[in-house]
Scaffold this motif. Structure first.
Motif, PDB file in Angstrom:
ATOM      1  N   PRO A 298      -6.206  14.210  -0.106  1.00 34.39           N
ATOM      2  CA  PRO A 298      -5.690  12.972   0.474  1.00 34.39           C
ATOM      3  C   PRO A 298      -6.097  11.768  -0.378  1.00 34.39           C
ATOM      4  N   HIS A 299      -5.166  10.831  -0.561  1.00 32.88           N
ATOM      5  CA  HIS A 299      -5.447   9.641  -1.364  1.00 32.88           C
ATOM      6  C   HIS A 299      -4.493   8.515  -1.000  1.00 32.88           C
ATOM      7  N   THR A 300      -4.882   7.315  -1.365  1.00 31.55           N
ATOM      8  CA  THR A 300      -4.037   6.137  -1.193  1.00 31.55           C
ATOM      9  C   THR A 300      -4.347   5.153  -2.309  1.00 31.55           C
ATOM     10  N   THR A 301      -3.359   4.354  -2.656  1.00 30.14           N
ATOM     11  CA  THR A 301      -3.516   3.328  -3.687  1.00 30.14           C
ATOM     12  C   THR A 301      -2.861   2.058  -3.165  1.00 30.14           C
ATOM     13  N   TYR A 302      -3.544   0.919  -3.333  1.00 23.38           N
ATOM     14  CA  TYR A 302      -2.914  -0.310  -2.877  1.00 23.38           C
ATOM     15  C   TYR A 302      -3.286  -1.495  -3.747  1.00 23.38           C
ATOM     16  N   ASN A 303      -2.418  -2.479  -3.696  1.00 24.02           N
ATOM     17  CA  ASN A 303      -2.552  -3.701  -4.471  1.00 24.02           C
ATOM     18  C   ASN A 303      -3.338  -4.713  -3.645  1.00 24.02           C
ATOM     19  N   ILE A 304      -4.400  -5.274  -4.217  1.00 25.11           N
ATOM     20  CA  ILE A 304      -5.217  -6.245  -3.489  1.00 25.11           C
ATOM     21  C   ILE A 304      -4.864  -7.688  -3.842  1.00 25.11           C
ATOM     22  N   SER A 305      -3.905  -7.883  -4.731  1.00 24.47           N
ATOM     23  CA  SER A 305      -3.502  -9.233  -5.131  1.00 24.47           C
ATOM     24  C   SER A 305      -2.380  -9.743  -4.226  1.00 24.47           C
TER      25      SER A 305
ATOM     26  N   LEU B 275      -7.203   7.632 -12.376  1.00 22.74           N
ATOM     27  CA  LEU B 275      -7.419   8.379 -11.144  1.00 22.74           C
ATOM     28  C   LEU B 275      -6.894   9.786 -11.361  1.00 22.74           C
ATOM     29  N   PHE B 276      -7.695  10.773 -11.041  1.00 30.60           N
ATOM     30  CA  PHE B 276      -7.219  12.155 -11.020  1.00 30.60           C
ATOM     31  C   PHE B 276      -7.278  12.613  -9.578  1.00 30.60           C
ATOM     32  N   VAL B 277      -6.179  13.165  -9.097  1.00 29.78           N
ATOM     33  CA  VAL B 277      -6.094  13.650  -7.726  1.00 29.78           C
ATOM     34  C   VAL B 277      -5.664  15.112  -7.777  1.00 29.78           C
TER      35      VAL B 277
ATOM     36  N   ILE C  70       0.833  -1.190   0.000  1.00 29.34           N
ATOM     37  CA  ILE C  70       0.000   0.000   0.000  1.00 29.34           C
ATOM     38  C   ILE C  70       0.877   1.253   0.000  1.00 29.34           C
ATOM     39  N   HIS C  71       0.474   2.244  -0.774  1.00 26.08           N
ATOM     40  CA  HIS C  71       1.072   3.581  -0.680  1.00 26.08           C
ATOM     41  C   HIS C  71       0.186   4.333   0.304  1.00 26.08           C
ATOM     42  N   GLN C  72       0.701   4.538   1.510  1.00 26.29           N
ATOM     43  CA  GLN C  72      -0.083   5.103   2.610  1.00 26.29           C
ATOM     44  C   GLN C  72      -0.764   6.404   2.208  1.00 26.29           C
ATOM     45  N   ARG C  73      -1.837   6.721   2.910  1.00 24.03           N
ATOM     46  CA  ARG C  73      -2.602   7.958   2.675  1.00 24.03           C
ATOM     47  C   ARG C  73      -1.658   9.153   2.759  1.00 24.03           C
TER      48      ARG C  73
ATOM     49  N   MET D 151      -6.988  -1.078  -5.158  1.00 26.64           N
ATOM     50  CA  MET D 151      -8.005  -0.191  -4.617  1.00 26.64           C
ATOM     51  C   MET D 151      -7.415   1.211  -4.586  1.00 26.64           C
ATOM     52  N   ALA D 152      -8.274   2.177  -4.840  1.00 29.62           N
ATOM     53  CA  ALA D 152      -7.897   3.586  -4.721  1.00 29.62           C
ATOM     54  C   ALA D 152      -8.900   4.236  -3.784  1.00 29.62           C
ATOM     55  N   GLU D 153      -8.390   5.072  -2.893  1.00 30.14           N
ATOM     56  CA  GLU D 153      -9.253   5.778  -1.949  1.00 30.14           C
ATOM     57  C   GLU D 153      -8.942   7.264  -1.985  1.00 30.14           C
ATOM     58  N   THR D 154     -10.001   8.040  -2.012  1.00 29.88           N
ATOM     59  CA  THR D 154      -9.903   9.485  -1.855  1.00 29.88           C
ATOM     60  C   THR D 154     -10.838   9.849  -0.707  1.00 29.88           C
ATOM     61  N   LYS D 155     -10.935  11.113  -0.401  1.00 28.02           N
ATOM     62  CA  LYS D 155     -11.844  11.550   0.660  1.00 28.02           C
ATOM     63  C   LYS D 155     -13.294  11.214   0.290  1.00 28.02           C
ATOM     64  N   GLU D 156     -13.604  11.242  -0.994  1.00 24.01           N
ATOM     65  CA  GLU D 156     -14.980  11.044  -1.455  1.00 24.01           C
ATOM     66  C   GLU D 156     -15.344   9.610  -1.803  1.00 24.01           C
ATOM     67  N   GLU D 157     -14.373   8.780  -2.207  1.00 27.73           N
ATOM     68  CA  GLU D 157     -14.753   7.439  -2.648  1.00 27.73           C
ATOM     69  C   GLU D 157     -13.637   6.424  -2.476  1.00 27.73           C
ATOM     70  N   LYS D 158     -14.055   5.153  -2.483  1.00 25.62           N
ATOM     71  CA  LYS D 158     -13.149   4.010  -2.462  1.00 25.62           C
ATOM     72  C   LYS D 158     -13.612   3.096  -3.588  1.00 25.62           C
TER      73      LYS D 158
END
Length: 118
Positions: free
Chosen positions: A90-97, A83-85, A46-49, A67-74
């Protein structure tokens, strides 16, 4: 200035969440307005928030699942996801595999900015 590069001519660097290589950056081609990287989030990493206070970012996923997470959505991401940031978001991106890398092209403008972990 113009320069033609081959991706294989630039080595990956290890980062906390995987590997990255800067293809277009001030130190590679003298870019003053943009940075382009290829990043691999290794399985389960994971690339931390975090945020980039003065820098916009686009991530285009080439392969893998994450998975990608922003303040508004996951949201689950995979090949073709974009993804546009905006600056300061604030955002994070992580590998689920557990077996496959998540690979994407990362574009940032301006090329140099501070990353703030949250």
């Amino acid at each position: 200035m113009a320069k033609i590069l081959m991706e294989d001519d630039i080595a990956f660097e290890k980062v906390a969440w995987g590997l990255t290589k800067e293809l277009v950056a001030p130190h590679t081609v003298g870019s003053k307005k943009i940075k382009v990287k290829i990043t691999e989030w290794l399985p389960g990493h994971i690339h931390q928030r975090h945020n980039h206070p003065d820098q916009e970012e686009v991530i285009y996923i080439l392969s893998g699942r994450g998975m990608a997470e922003t303040k508004e959505e996951k949201r689950e991401i995979g090949p073709g996801s974009i993804l546009f940031v905006g600056a300061g978001e604030p955002h994070t991106t992580y590998n689920i595999s557990d077996t496959e890398s998540l690979r994407g092209i990362v574009i940032k403008s301006p090329p140099e900015d501070e990353e703030i972990r949250m």
